[in-house]
Design a protein around this motif. Structure first.
Motif, PDB file in Angstrom:
ATOM      1  N   THR A  40     -26.677   9.401  40.158  1.00  0.00           N
ATOM      2  CA  THR A  40     -25.464   9.087  39.396  1.00  0.00           C
ATOM      3  C   THR A  40     -25.835   8.974  37.926  1.00  0.00           C
ATOM      4  N   ARG A  41     -24.781   8.928  37.116  1.00  0.00           N
ATOM      5  CA  ARG A  41     -24.998   8.972  35.682  1.00  0.00           C
ATOM      6  C   ARG A  41     -25.802   7.779  35.166  1.00  0.00           C
ATOM      7  N   ASP A  42     -25.527   6.577  35.700  1.00  0.00           N
ATOM      8  CA  ASP A  42     -26.270   5.433  35.175  1.00  0.00           C
ATOM      9  C   ASP A  42     -27.701   5.380  35.717  1.00  0.00           C
ATOM     10  N   LYS A  43     -27.943   6.071  36.821  1.00  0.00           N
ATOM     11  CA  LYS A  43     -29.301   6.059  37.372  1.00  0.00           C
ATOM     12  C   LYS A  43     -30.269   6.910  36.553  1.00  0.00           C
ATOM     13  N   ILE A  44     -29.742   7.975  35.935  1.00  0.00           N
ATOM     14  CA  ILE A  44     -30.665   8.842  35.194  1.00  0.00           C
ATOM     15  C   ILE A  44     -31.155   8.195  33.915  1.00  0.00           C
ATOM     16  N   SER A  45     -30.427   7.190  33.414  1.00  0.00           N
ATOM     17  CA  SER A  45     -30.911   6.582  32.168  1.00  0.00           C
ATOM     18  C   SER A  45     -31.829   5.386  32.428  1.00  0.00           C
ATOM     19  N   ILE A  46     -32.140   5.150  33.706  1.00  0.00           N
ATOM     20  CA  ILE A  46     -33.126   4.109  33.987  1.00  0.00           C
ATOM     21  C   ILE A  46     -34.505   4.656  33.666  1.00  0.00           C
ATOM     22  N   ARG A  47     -35.293   3.850  32.983  1.00  0.00           N
ATOM     23  CA  ARG A  47     -36.568   4.375  32.509  1.00  0.00           C
ATOM     24  C   ARG A  47     -37.708   4.118  33.488  1.00  0.00           C
ATOM     25  N   ARG A  48     -37.337   3.814  34.727  1.00  0.00           N
ATOM     26  CA  ARG A  48     -38.366   3.569  35.734  1.00  0.00           C
ATOM     27  C   ARG A  48     -38.327   4.737  36.715  1.00  0.00           C
ATOM     28  N   LEU A  49     -39.510   5.068  37.226  1.00  0.00           N
ATOM     29  CA  LEU A  49     -39.618   6.191  38.144  1.00  0.00           C
ATOM     30  C   LEU A  49     -38.907   5.868  39.455  1.00  0.00           C
ATOM     31  N   GLU A  50     -38.003   6.728  39.868  1.00  0.00           N
ATOM     32  CA  GLU A  50     -37.276   6.514  41.114  1.00  0.00           C
ATOM     33  C   GLU A  50     -37.041   7.884  41.745  1.00  0.00           C
ATOM     34  N   LEU A  51     -37.849   8.206  42.737  1.00  0.00           N
ATOM     35  CA  LEU A  51     -37.785   9.571  43.260  1.00  0.00           C
ATOM     36  C   LEU A  51     -36.635   9.804  44.218  1.00  0.00           C
ATOM     37  N   ILE A  52     -36.327   8.777  45.049  1.00  0.00           N
ATOM     38  CA  ILE A  52     -35.228   8.973  46.003  1.00  0.00           C
ATOM     39  C   ILE A  52     -33.973   8.345  45.434  1.00  0.00           C
ATOM     40  N   PRO A  53     -32.969   9.162  45.158  1.00  0.00           N
ATOM     41  CA  PRO A  53     -31.760   8.642  44.510  1.00  0.00           C
ATOM     42  C   PRO A  53     -31.008   7.662  45.411  1.00  0.00           C
ATOM     43  N   ASP A  54     -30.546   6.588  44.807  1.00  0.00           N
ATOM     44  CA  ASP A  54     -29.768   5.607  45.557  1.00  0.00           C
ATOM     45  C   ASP A  54     -28.687   5.082  44.643  1.00  0.00           C
ATOM     46  N   PRO A  55     -27.415   5.334  44.828  1.00  0.00           N
ATOM     47  CA  PRO A  55     -26.855   6.137  45.927  1.00  0.00           C
ATOM     48  C   PRO A  55     -27.055   7.650  45.680  1.00  0.00           C
ATOM     49  N   VAL A  56     -26.906   8.401  46.761  1.00  0.00           N
ATOM     50  CA  VAL A  56     -27.019   9.854  46.635  1.00  0.00           C
ATOM     51  C   VAL A  56     -25.676  10.417  46.156  1.00  0.00           C
ATOM     52  N   ALA A  57     -25.701  11.020  44.974  1.00  0.00           N
ATOM     53  CA  ALA A  57     -24.443  11.479  44.361  1.00  0.00           C
ATOM     54  C   ALA A  57     -24.183  12.942  44.716  1.00  0.00           C
ATOM     55  N   TRP A  58     -23.733  13.179  45.935  1.00  0.00           N
ATOM     56  CA  TRP A  58     -23.423  14.561  46.337  1.00  0.00           C
ATOM     57  C   TRP A  58     -22.314  15.149  45.469  1.00  0.00           C
ATOM     58  N   ASP A  59     -21.476  14.256  44.932  1.00  0.00           N
ATOM     59  CA  ASP A  59     -20.336  14.702  44.115  1.00  0.00           C
ATOM     60  C   ASP A  59     -20.742  15.540  42.917  1.00  0.00           C
ATOM     61  N   ASN A  60     -21.989  15.370  42.451  1.00  0.00           N
ATOM     62  CA  ASN A  60     -22.427  16.109  41.258  1.00  0.00           C
ATOM     63  C   ASN A  60     -22.205  17.606  41.415  1.00  0.00           C
ATOM     64  N   TYR A  61     -22.417  18.101  42.634  1.00  0.00           N
ATOM     65  CA  TYR A  61     -22.319  19.546  42.841  1.00  0.00           C
ATOM     66  C   TYR A  61     -20.880  20.046  42.672  1.00  0.00           C
ATOM     67  N   PRO A  62     -19.911  19.509  43.452  1.00  0.00           N
ATOM     68  CA  PRO A  62     -18.526  19.975  43.184  1.00  0.00           C
ATOM     69  C   PRO A  62     -18.062  19.651  41.771  1.00  0.00           C
TER      70      PRO A  62
ATOM     71  N   LEU B 158     -42.729  12.871  33.893  1.00  0.00           N
ATOM     72  CA  LEU B 158     -44.143  12.790  33.531  1.00  0.00           C
ATOM     73  C   LEU B 158     -44.469  11.468  32.829  1.00  0.00           C
ATOM     74  N   ASN B 159     -43.621  11.086  31.867  1.00  0.00           N
ATOM     75  CA  ASN B 159     -43.887   9.836  31.162  1.00  0.00           C
ATOM     76  C   ASN B 159     -43.678   8.637  32.059  1.00  0.00           C
ATOM     77  N   GLN B 160     -42.667   8.672  32.924  1.00  0.00           N
ATOM     78  CA  GLN B 160     -42.441   7.565  33.838  1.00  0.00           C
ATOM     79  C   GLN B 160     -43.633   7.406  34.765  1.00  0.00           C
ATOM     80  N   PHE B 161     -44.207   8.551  35.139  1.00  0.00           N
ATOM     81  CA  PHE B 161     -45.381   8.517  36.010  1.00  0.00           C
ATOM     82  C   PHE B 161     -46.577   7.953  35.245  1.00  0.00           C
ATOM     83  N   LEU B 162     -46.731   8.382  33.994  1.00  0.00           N
ATOM     84  CA  LEU B 162     -47.842   7.882  33.174  1.00  0.00           C
ATOM     85  C   LEU B 162     -47.747   6.369  33.012  1.00  0.00           C
ATOM     86  N   VAL B 163     -46.522   5.884  32.783  1.00  0.00           N
ATOM     87  CA  VAL B 163     -46.326   4.442  32.624  1.00  0.00           C
ATOM     88  C   VAL B 163     -46.684   3.733  33.932  1.00  0.00           C
ATOM     89  N   LEU B 164     -46.281   4.342  35.038  1.00  0.00           N
ATOM     90  CA  LEU B 164     -46.524   3.755  36.362  1.00  0.00           C
ATOM     91  C   LEU B 164     -48.016   3.555  36.614  1.00  0.00           C
TER      92      LEU B 164
END
Lengths: 284, 324
Positions: A40-62, B158-164
């Protein structure tokens, strides 16, 4: 020679470790793309690594199809793809056939020219062609993008066909000619059906070069949004550093460009290698 | 006259008729041959030959936007300006050669090593081959856009990983020192294309050569050095040549990643970007044509030199090709 079983295990361990680590490194950007495309839009601006999206925003595609004229971009891209495939199938195979099988005066000279053009960098033709198409009023139209392709203006494809056709036994050609088959008939009834591997390989190239083309559409269609291709649309969506709040949509768009390529390569994979390497064409 | 010729005909033997027919047929075939290559040849004239000549001509003129009629001939002025006055010429050439100097050899080495390992016929090789190859299938525009996000200072992986892992983040695309490494990284991601070509070459090496070496007590290292490497030199040469020619013309990645100005301190201004800017931003077509001629000459000389020196290290041992 019998290998020490312990050495064997160590050897395999090293090999698989290298391969697995390498494969993960190669796949990370793509996995990240899939993951980001589902955030989701607010999840992408989080500066922490998060590989599995939560919630999963399937809506992005349509949503992308609503936000941008994706279907129009696709249609425009397909116009170029179709012109490219036609050129690869008809004029290029005919020329390859003539270079491989029909003795005509000056054939070696023409073939030399063909090889020379493969080495001609695009940059020396860029400006004159632009001025020429501008002069005849073809900028902002598909003309400059499809006319060269319709004429089969690709030395590489012709070269590949010629190499493959030369590998087709002379006897087959001779017996067909004795049975009264015309030159055109031999090409259509015998050479084309026998050349599936190289046809498949060239078709993959033609599709992917047309699908990926960026510089030409940029120069000729850049100012005409109606005719934008997928590549131009994706480039326009992408902002430079700082304005990244649509990162998820950018990745959705990227996925839309990647998936058709994956499908084409999945089905053509086996021909790609056999079609290109047959007859030692790489050694020229 | 007509009667004379009618009289003359029955005198000719069957053999002459045969040769005549063959001659006629040969000419007919030649015509068909010309007809078959005509579309390509027309394309060659319109899209290669004439533009090439016109480009050369343009490079000696002062063709700018608004120039009407025949552009004024200025001799070598464009070239003189490029070599004496144009700071961006040196800068963009330096950037391009820097990029080439790393990306071309690194990509060759990676592609070759991975191909060697995959050629060991390990189980699951198909899967690994696919995984290494898939990034090369990604359209260039998509790959570049993905990297723009991937390398983004704040939101990129890449940077998030580097920070991690406790390392310091890098401003990959906005600091002058990191732009060229970023471009090299992007080019390395696509080494799969060369890897596949190497793999095809490796699988074409006859098995009996290795068997003969094994009987003679050759180790794996010997096999690599004395069989694999020499037999792979044509493929290495092919990949090297195409890598260099393509590398000199790098454009789209830079255009999309950092824009036409070439980023901070123009650290990413590659040669093609300079050509593009002069033509399509400043509309100095004559000047830009001169720049393109210089790039052409560099590529041309380099190709000739490589082909010339290739006799010394490229091994064309298998004479099975009947190519003329």
């Amino acid at each position: 020679m019998i290998e020490d079983p312990r050495a064997r295990i160590v050897r395999y361990f090293v090999i698989y470790t290298i391969l697995t680590v390498g494969a993960i490194v190669m796949m990370v950007p793509l996995l990240w793309t899939v993951s980001t495309s589902l955030k989701t839009r607010d999840k992408i601006s989080i500066r922490r690594l998060e590989l599995i999206p939560d919630p999963v925003a399937w809506d992005n595609y349509p949503y992308l199809f609503e936000a941008l004229p994706i279907l129009q971009y696709t249609r425009n891209t397909m116009v170029i793809v179709v012109a490219s495939l036609f050129g690869a199938w008809v004029p290029c195979t005919l020329a390859g056939y003539a270079f491989a099988r029909i003795p005509f005066p000056g054939r070696n000279i023409f073939f030399g020219i063909l090889l020379a053009t493969m080495m001609l960098p695009y940059v020396v033709r860029l400006i004159p062609l632009f001025l020429f198409f501008d002069e005849i009023g073809w900028t902002r139209t598909f003309g400059p993008l499809i006319l060269p392709r319709l004429l089969g203006h690709n030395a590489f494809y012709i070269f590949l066909y010629r190499q493959f056709f030369r590998g087709i036994p002379e006897d087959i050609y001779d017996s067909a000619r004795i049975d009264g088959c015309s030159e055109f008939g031999v090409w259509w009834r015998i050479f084309m059906p026998m050349s599936r591997p190289v046809l498949a390989a060239v078709s993959i190239f033609a599709f992917s070069f047309a699908w990926n083309d960026f510089l030409n559409p940029l120069i000729y269609l850049g100012s005409n949004k109606e005719l934008w291709t997928l590549a131009l649309g994706l480039n326009a969506l992408q902002g430079f550093e700082g304005e990244d709040n649509s990162l998820n949509l950018i990745m959705v768009f990227s996925m839309l460009m990647i998936i058709p390529m994956l499908i084409v390569f999945y089905f053509g994979q086996k021909h790609l290698i056999s079609g290109v390497t047959a007859q030692g064409s790489l050694k020229g | 006259m007509a009667q004379a010729s009618i009289k003359a005909k029955p005198d000719q033997s069957d053999a002459t008729w045969k040769t005549r027919f063959q001659e006629w047929w040969f000419r007919n075939r030649a015509l068909i041959g010309f007809a078959f290559i005509f579309p390509w040849f027309a394309g060659f004239i319109i899209f290669d030959a004439l533009p090439f000549i016109y480009n050369l001509y343009l490079s000696f003129t002062d063709y700018q936007i608004g120039t009407r009629g025949v552009p004024p001939w200025i001799g070598f002025e464009n070239y003189i300006e490029i070599f004496t006055d144009d700071k961006l010429f040196g800068k963009s050439m330096y950037n391009t050669v820097y990029y080439l100097g790393f990306s071309v050899p690194l990509r060759l080495i990676f592609a070759f090593l991975v191909a060697l390992i995959l050629n060991l016929r390990v189980r699951g090789m198909e899967l690994y081959r696919t995984l290494f190859y898939v990034p090369s299938v990604v359209p260039l525009v998509a790959a570049t856009v993905i990297f723009a996000g991937f390398l983004n200072t704040r939101y990129g992986f890449l940077n998030q990983f580097l920070v991690l892992i406790g390392a310091a983040p890098v401003r990959w695309l906005s600091s002058p020192d990191a732009i060229k490494p970023s471009l090299i990284l992007l080019s390395l991601w696509g080494f799969g294309g060369q890897m596949i070509i190497f793999l095809a070459g490796l699988q074409g090496i006859p098995e009996d050569l290795y068997e003969a070496a094994a009987i003679d007590g050759g180790t794996g290292w010997h096999r690599l050095l004395y069989i694999t490497l020499p037999l792979m030199t044509p493929t290495i040469f092919f990949n090297l040549l195409l890598g260099l020619i393509g590398g000199f013309q790098i454009f789209e990645q830079v255009f999309i990643l950092i824009g036409t100005n070439g980023g901070p301190l123009q650290a990413g201004l590659v040669y093609m970007l300079h050509v593009y800017n002069k033509a399509f931003r400043d509309f100095e077509f004559g000047y830009s044509a001169a720049l393109s001629v210089i790039l052409f000459l560099i590529i041309f000389v380099l190709t000739i030199m490589l082909v010339y020196t290739s006799n010394r290290w490229v091994f064309y041992g298998d004479a099975q090709d009947d190519d003329s």
